[in-house]
Design a protein around this motif. Structure first.
Motif, PDB file in Angstrom:
ATOM      1  N   ARG A   1       0.808  -1.088  -0.011  1.00  0.00           N
ATOM      2  CA  ARG A   1       0.212   0.087   0.036  1.00  0.00           C
ATOM      3  C   ARG A   1       0.784   1.182   0.174  1.00  0.00           C
ATOM      4  NH1 ARG A   1      -4.996  -0.843   4.013  1.00  0.00           N
ATOM      5  NH2 ARG A   1      -3.755  -0.287   5.481  1.00  0.00           N
ATOM      6  N   GLN A   2       0.457   2.186  -0.977  1.00  0.00           N
ATOM      7  CA  GLN A   2       1.087   3.578  -1.057  1.00  0.00           C
ATOM      8  C   GLN A   2       0.641   4.250   0.149  1.00  0.00           C
ATOM      9  OE1 GLN A   2       1.138   4.583  -5.093  1.00  0.00           O
ATOM     10  NE2 GLN A   2       3.505   4.395  -5.180  1.00  0.00           N
ATOM     11  N   THR A   3       1.367   5.238   0.763  1.00  0.00           N
ATOM     12  CA  THR A   3       1.097   6.271   1.285  1.00  0.00           C
ATOM     13  C   THR A   3       1.746   7.727   0.838  1.00  0.00           C
ATOM     14  OG1 THR A   3       2.958   6.354   2.931  1.00  0.00           O
ATOM     15  CG2 THR A   3       1.408   4.785   3.112  1.00  0.00           C
ATOM     16  N   LEU A   4       0.886   8.902   1.392  1.00  0.00           N
ATOM     17  CA  LEU A   4       1.331  10.126   1.257  1.00  0.00           C
ATOM     18  C   LEU A   4       2.976  10.287   1.239  1.00  0.00           C
ATOM     19  CD1 LEU A   4      -0.997  12.279   3.287  1.00  0.00           C
ATOM     20  CD2 LEU A   4      -1.222  11.494   0.961  1.00  0.00           C
ATOM     21  N   LYS A   5       3.601   9.442   2.048  1.00  0.00           N
ATOM     22  CA  LYS A   5       5.160   9.392   1.880  1.00  0.00           C
ATOM     23  C   LYS A   5       5.901   9.119   0.740  1.00  0.00           C
ATOM     24  CE  LYS A   5       8.957   7.874   5.023  1.00  0.00           C
ATOM     25  NZ  LYS A   5       9.272   6.971   6.120  1.00  0.00           N
ATOM     26  N   ASP A   6       5.094   8.290  -0.007  1.00  0.00           N
ATOM     27  CA  ASP A   6       5.766   7.888  -1.382  1.00  0.00           C
ATOM     28  C   ASP A   6       5.774   9.064  -2.325  1.00  0.00           C
ATOM     29  OD1 ASP A   6       6.286   4.971  -1.033  1.00  0.00           O
ATOM     30  OD2 ASP A   6       4.050   5.139  -0.530  1.00  0.00           O
ATOM     31  N   TYR A   7       4.966  10.405  -2.074  1.00  0.00           N
ATOM     32  CA  TYR A   7       5.012  11.398  -2.870  1.00  0.00           C
ATOM     33  C   TYR A   7       5.374  12.503  -2.462  1.00  0.00           C
ATOM     34  CZ  TYR A   7       1.893   8.189  -5.416  1.00  0.00           C
ATOM     35  OH  TYR A   7       1.244   7.095  -6.113  1.00  0.00           O
ATOM     36  N   ILE A   8       5.316  12.913  -1.135  1.00  0.00           N
ATOM     37  CA  ILE A   8       5.496  14.312  -0.375  1.00  0.00           C
ATOM     38  C   ILE A   8       6.712  14.009   0.496  1.00  0.00           C
ATOM     39  CG2 ILE A   8       4.434  16.138   0.974  1.00  0.00           C
ATOM     40  CD1 ILE A   8       1.820  15.103   0.084  1.00  0.00           C
ATOM     41  N   PRO A   9       7.754  14.932  -0.226  1.00  0.00           N
ATOM     42  CA  PRO A   9       9.054  14.767   0.892  1.00  0.00           C
ATOM     43  C   PRO A   9       9.221  15.855   1.971  1.00  0.00           C
ATOM     44  CG  PRO A   9       9.400  15.708  -1.201  1.00  0.00           C
ATOM     45  CD  PRO A   9       7.933  15.607  -1.146  1.00  0.00           C
ATOM     46  N   ILE A  10       8.025  16.467   2.187  1.00  0.00           N
ATOM     47  CA  ILE A  10       8.106  17.550   3.220  1.00  0.00           C
ATOM     48  C   ILE A  10       7.810  16.945   4.504  1.00  0.00           C
ATOM     49  CG2 ILE A  10       7.143  19.700   3.883  1.00  0.00           C
ATOM     50  CD1 ILE A  10       8.408  19.578   0.990  1.00  0.00           C
ATOM     51  N   PRO A  11       8.890  17.341   5.616  1.00  0.00           N
ATOM     52  CA  PRO A  11       8.469  16.698   6.970  1.00  0.00           C
ATOM     53  C   PRO A  11       7.599  17.540   7.637  1.00  0.00           C
ATOM     54  CG  PRO A  11      10.641  17.774   6.796  1.00  0.00           C
ATOM     55  CD  PRO A  11      10.063  17.706   5.576  1.00  0.00           C
ATOM     56  N   GLY A  12       6.644  16.998   8.535  1.00  0.00           N
ATOM     57  CA  GLY A  12       5.916  17.682   9.506  1.00  0.00           C
ATOM     58  C   GLY A  12       4.518  18.048   9.002  1.00  0.00           C
ATOM     59  N   VAL A  13       4.182  17.832   7.979  1.00  0.00           N
ATOM     60  CA  VAL A  13       2.957  18.439   7.405  1.00  0.00           C
ATOM     61  C   VAL A  13       2.063  17.088   7.321  1.00  0.00           C
ATOM     62  CG1 VAL A  13       3.629  20.092   5.484  1.00  0.00           C
ATOM     63  CG2 VAL A  13       3.462  17.589   4.578  1.00  0.00           C
ATOM     64  N   TYR A  14       0.679  17.528   7.550  1.00  0.00           N
ATOM     65  CA  TYR A  14      -0.512  16.698   7.712  1.00  0.00           C
ATOM     66  C   TYR A  14      -1.716  16.938   6.967  1.00  0.00           C
ATOM     67  CZ  TYR A  14       2.495  15.022  11.430  1.00  0.00           C
ATOM     68  OH  TYR A  14       3.729  14.405  12.207  1.00  0.00           O
ATOM     69  N   PRO A  15      -2.501  16.162   6.432  1.00  0.00           N
ATOM     70  CA  PRO A  15      -3.627  16.298   5.494  1.00  0.00           C
ATOM     71  C   PRO A  15      -4.999  17.104   6.444  1.00  0.00           C
ATOM     72  CG  PRO A  15      -3.429  13.894   5.804  1.00  0.00           C
ATOM     73  CD  PRO A  15      -2.234  14.685   6.731  1.00  0.00           C
ATOM     74  N   VAL A  16      -5.428  18.181   5.852  1.00  0.00           N
ATOM     75  CA  VAL A  16      -6.575  18.532   6.511  1.00  0.00           C
ATOM     76  C   VAL A  16      -7.952  17.941   5.935  1.00  0.00           C
ATOM     77  CG1 VAL A  16      -7.996  20.807   6.421  1.00  0.00           C
ATOM     78  CG2 VAL A  16      -5.426  20.908   6.538  1.00  0.00           C
TER      79      VAL A  16
END
Length: 200
Positions: free
Chosen positions: A34-49
């Motif tokens: 299963r892919q997660t947001l980590k596979d696409y977004i290399p910015i630490p500390g951000v979270y989905p709204v």
């Protein structure tokens, strides 16, 4: 980037592809698949709204600004979110009116919604894997704007009026849109988008 280097905050728009978890980690036994947001977004500390289900696609806002994230996620503020929804069969006027007025799902009546039957399919990239169609059954696209975001709400709403959802794409959050993004792409908000976001 569109955000000043002096700002400690980041505000990102991401086009979440189908079959991607709306989180940065996956602790399930099937995590390898299963892919997660980590596979696409290399910015630490951000979270989905807010969230998008694994089988839904489209616009996701992410930030490390906790106060803004909380405000935008709180149902009482009723921020509009628009979805393009492909359904099985062609909804009649009665079904659309029912969706507009609110339907009962899991013992709860949904808030009134804006619902429009689109005259043509939205311009979207093909889904991977493709939607499974029944060749003998027509499909239609709806634009549905909600001011609440309960779990799997759009799918449950269309099912409740007899038109199951085949594909679900969030196209807008307020006036923020997918324009210029392809599945798997992200970008920082522009200054004007950020001003809008902070005005909510």
């Amino acid at each position: 980037m569109n955000v000043s280097d002096s700002s400690p905050y980041r505000y990102l728009l991401f086009y979440k592809p189908y079959n991607v978890l709306c989180q940065f980690t996956d602790d399930s036994p099937t995590a390898a698949q299963r892919q997660t947001l980590k596979d696409y977004i290399p910015i630490p500390g951000v979270y989905p709204v807010g969230r998008l289900d694994q089988d839904s696609e489209g616009l996701l806002l992410l930030t490390n600004h906790g106060q803004l994230q909380h405000r935008l996620s709180d149902p009482k503020f009723r921020h509009p979110r628009t979805y393009w929804v492909q359904v099985e069969r062609i909804p009649d006027a009665a079904a659309i009116r029912q969706l507009q007025q609110g339907v009962v799902i899991q013992g709860y009546k949904t808030r009134p919604a804006q619902v429009v039957l689109l005259t043509q399919a939205p311009d979207l990239p093909p889904r991977d894997p493709p939607v499974r169609f029944r060749k003998t059954v027509p499909t239609a696209w709806l634009a549905i704007t909600l001011t609440e975001g309960r779990n799997r709400q759009v799918r449950r709403m269309t099912a409740a009026v007899g038109f199951p959802t085949l594909r679900l794409v969030r196209s807008q959050i307020g006036n923020l849109s997918l324009t210029g993004l392809q599945p798997g792409e992200w970008r920082d908000l522009t200054p004007s988008e950020l001003r809008y976001l902070k005005s909510l």
